[in-house]
Each structure stands twice: as C-alpha cells, then as structure tokens.
Motif scaffolding. Structure first.
Motif, PDB file in Angstrom:
ATOM      1  N   LEU A  63       0.825  -1.205   0.000  1.00  0.00           N
ATOM      2  CA  LEU A  63       0.000   0.000   0.000  1.00  0.00           C
ATOM      3  C   LEU A  63       0.862   1.259   0.000  1.00  0.00           C
ATOM      4  CD1 LEU A  63      -2.737  -0.966   2.627  1.00  0.00           C
ATOM      5  CD2 LEU A  63      -2.848  -1.192   0.151  1.00  0.00           C
ATOM      6  N   THR A  66      -2.821  -0.377  -7.496  1.00  0.00           N
ATOM      7  CA  THR A  66      -3.252   0.842  -8.176  1.00  0.00           C
ATOM      8  C   THR A  66      -4.573   1.379  -7.639  1.00  0.00           C
ATOM      9  OG1 THR A  66      -4.324  -0.474  -9.899  1.00  0.00           O
ATOM     10  CG2 THR A  66      -2.059   0.253 -10.309  1.00  0.00           C
ATOM     11  N   LYS A  67      -5.326   0.556  -6.919  1.00  0.00           N
ATOM     12  CA  LYS A  67      -6.600   0.993  -6.355  1.00  0.00           C
ATOM     13  C   LYS A  67      -6.421   1.431  -4.913  1.00  0.00           C
ATOM     14  CE  LYS A  67      -9.595  -1.868  -9.128  1.00  0.00           C
ATOM     15  NZ  LYS A  67     -10.989  -1.676  -9.353  1.00  0.00           N
ATOM     16  N   THR A  68      -7.194   2.429  -4.520  1.00  0.00           N
ATOM     17  CA  THR A  68      -7.264   2.809  -3.120  1.00  0.00           C
ATOM     18  C   THR A  68      -8.336   1.920  -2.491  1.00  0.00           C
ATOM     19  OG1 THR A  68      -6.628   5.075  -3.600  1.00  0.00           O
ATOM     20  CG2 THR A  68      -7.746   4.679  -1.497  1.00  0.00           C
ATOM     21  N   LYS A  69      -7.914   1.119  -1.536  1.00  0.00           N
ATOM     22  CA  LYS A  69      -8.810   0.137  -0.930  1.00  0.00           C
ATOM     23  C   LYS A  69      -9.355   0.658   0.393  1.00  0.00           C
ATOM     24  CE  LYS A  69      -7.341  -4.045  -1.008  1.00  0.00           C
ATOM     25  NZ  LYS A  69      -6.489  -5.221  -0.831  1.00  0.00           N
ATOM     26  N   VAL A  70     -10.697   0.663   0.503  1.00  0.00           N
ATOM     27  CA  VAL A  70     -11.378   1.172   1.695  1.00  0.00           C
ATOM     28  C   VAL A  70     -12.215   0.048   2.292  1.00  0.00           C
ATOM     29  CG1 VAL A  70     -13.024   2.871   2.586  1.00  0.00           C
ATOM     30  CG2 VAL A  70     -11.459   3.494   0.720  1.00  0.00           C
ATOM     31  N   GLN A 108     -12.192   7.061  -9.935  1.00  0.00           N
ATOM     32  CA  GLN A 108     -11.046   7.423  -9.095  1.00  0.00           C
ATOM     33  C   GLN A 108     -10.286   6.192  -8.584  1.00  0.00           C
ATOM     34  OE1 GLN A 108     -12.423  10.097  -6.020  1.00  0.00           O
ATOM     35  NE2 GLN A 108     -13.565  11.301  -7.496  1.00  0.00           N
ATOM     36  N   ASN A 109     -10.677   5.016  -9.056  1.00  0.00           N
ATOM     37  CA  ASN A 109     -10.000   3.770  -8.675  1.00  0.00           C
ATOM     38  C   ASN A 109     -10.085   3.490  -7.171  1.00  0.00           C
ATOM     39  OD1 ASN A 109      -9.190   1.950 -10.529  1.00  0.00           O
ATOM     40  ND2 ASN A 109      -7.089   2.698 -10.701  1.00  0.00           N
ATOM     41  N   ILE A 110     -11.255   3.701  -6.606  1.00  0.00           N
ATOM     42  CA  ILE A 110     -11.474   3.434  -5.185  1.00  0.00           C
ATOM     43  C   ILE A 110     -12.313   2.163  -5.063  1.00  0.00           C
ATOM     44  CG2 ILE A 110     -12.510   4.275  -3.038  1.00  0.00           C
ATOM     45  CD1 ILE A 110     -11.937   7.134  -4.096  1.00  0.00           C
ATOM     46  N   HIS A 150      -6.064   0.664   2.542  1.00  0.00           N
ATOM     47  CA  HIS A 150      -5.525   1.996   2.792  1.00  0.00           C
ATOM     48  C   HIS A 150      -6.218   2.646   3.981  1.00  0.00           C
ATOM     49  CE1 HIS A 150      -4.259   1.381  -1.407  1.00  0.00           C
ATOM     50  NE2 HIS A 150      -3.254   2.184  -1.087  1.00  0.00           N
TER      51      HIS A 150
END
Length: 182
Positions: free
Chosen positions: A30, A36-40, A75-77, A111
């Motif tokens: 991370l 490449t993705k923001t992981k929530v 936004q790649n989330i 993230h």
C-alpha cells in the motif's frame, strides 16, 4: 531438511507474520504503490441488528457510496464491507453492490478502514490495526462509556474506546458537543 531439523520453524514464521512484522513491511504494497486501487474497508463489525441511530448513520453512508459508485470507479477506489452474516442479512447489505467479507475472512490490507460507529470491542480494534493503514471512525456520542448499565455488560469498553481515540488517524464527530465531550 529444514523442517526435519527445526519442526517448530513454521510456527515461528506464522507468529512473526501475525504479531511481530514491522508495519512498514506489512503495509509495503500500500505504501509503495504496488496496488493501483485505493482500498477502503467499511467496518460494520459491531453494527447493530436493529433500526437505531447508529444503524441509520451507517446505512445512509452506504446509500451515499452507492450513489457515488461511478465516481469511485473513475477514481480507482475499491470499497469492501466487513460485516457478520446476521448483519448482512438484517440490513440487506448485498443490495449496495459492494464486496462483503465476514471478519474472519479479512486477510488483505486496506488503505483506510472506516467504522461508522464507535469502536468498543478489542477484537474489532485489533482487526482494524492489522488490516488498515489508516483508521477512521464516527464519534456519535460517548454515552456508552458513561452509562453504568452499558458498562456492566463489558467493563473493558471504556478502555477500548479510549484506545480507539488514541490509535485512530481520523475521528468524524457528528457535533461540536460530541467533539468536546471526547
């Protein structure tokens, strides 16, 4: 040969990765852009199986995220919901279209971990700490650590709540009163 000579070696490796690995190593993918993705992670670990203020707050947030789905994808989330099976069924969480994991299934890193309620269970706080680079929760009120009736159910709740205040990276308060109260 290694395992024949040191049969305890796999146990030591497992304990290292579970309890002793440095945070920078644990969250390296991370931190250094491997993903490449923001992981929530939306943490509904102790989400009530009832219709109350806490549930309404969390459900309205999920409804908002659902409406924002095109922007999140652009936004790649990537959103993942963590919830117990009973919560998943009671609140019909599958309808929101996000991936859902039970707490025991969460093995990846994120993230951000967001909890729409306060954190009162040590297992929840440990799970967030091990899987989320940043922790955010909503501070609705702190009556649960003041009411003796509520504390009598779990005397550790006060210290867990205080630890969550200390360990979290961000706290979202629903009012100035709640913010000052904490």
């Amino acid at each position: 040969i290694l395992l024949e000579r040191y049969p305890y070696y796999p146990v030591l490796i497992e304990k290292y990765f579970k309890n002793y690995i440095e945070p920078a190593d644990h969250f390296a993918d991370l931190l250094y852009g491997k993903n490449t993705k923001t992981k929530v992670l939306i943490n509904l670990f102790h989400f009530p199986n009832a219709y109350n203020g806490s549930a309404k707050n969390g459900i309205s947030f999920l409804q908002y995220l659902t409406k924002q789905r095109p922007a999140l994808d652009t936004q790649n989330i990537e959103i993942t919901i963590m919830a117990h099976k009973a919560t998943r069924i009671f609140h019909e969480l599958d309808e929101y279209g996000f991936r859902i994991l039970e707490p025991a299934e969460v093995r990846e890193t994120f993230h951000v971990g967001y909890c729409p309620t306060q954190i009162f269970q040590v297992e929840n706080l440990i799970l967030l700490n091990r899987t989320c680079l940043k922790i955010v929760f909503s501070l609705l009120d702190i009556i649960a650590i003041r009411g003796n009736d509520l504390l009598s159910r779990d005397i550790k709740a006060r210290s867990i709540f205080i630890d969550s205040l200390e360990w979290s990276d961000q706290i979202i308060s629903i009012s100035e009163f709640s913010k000052k109260d904490a």
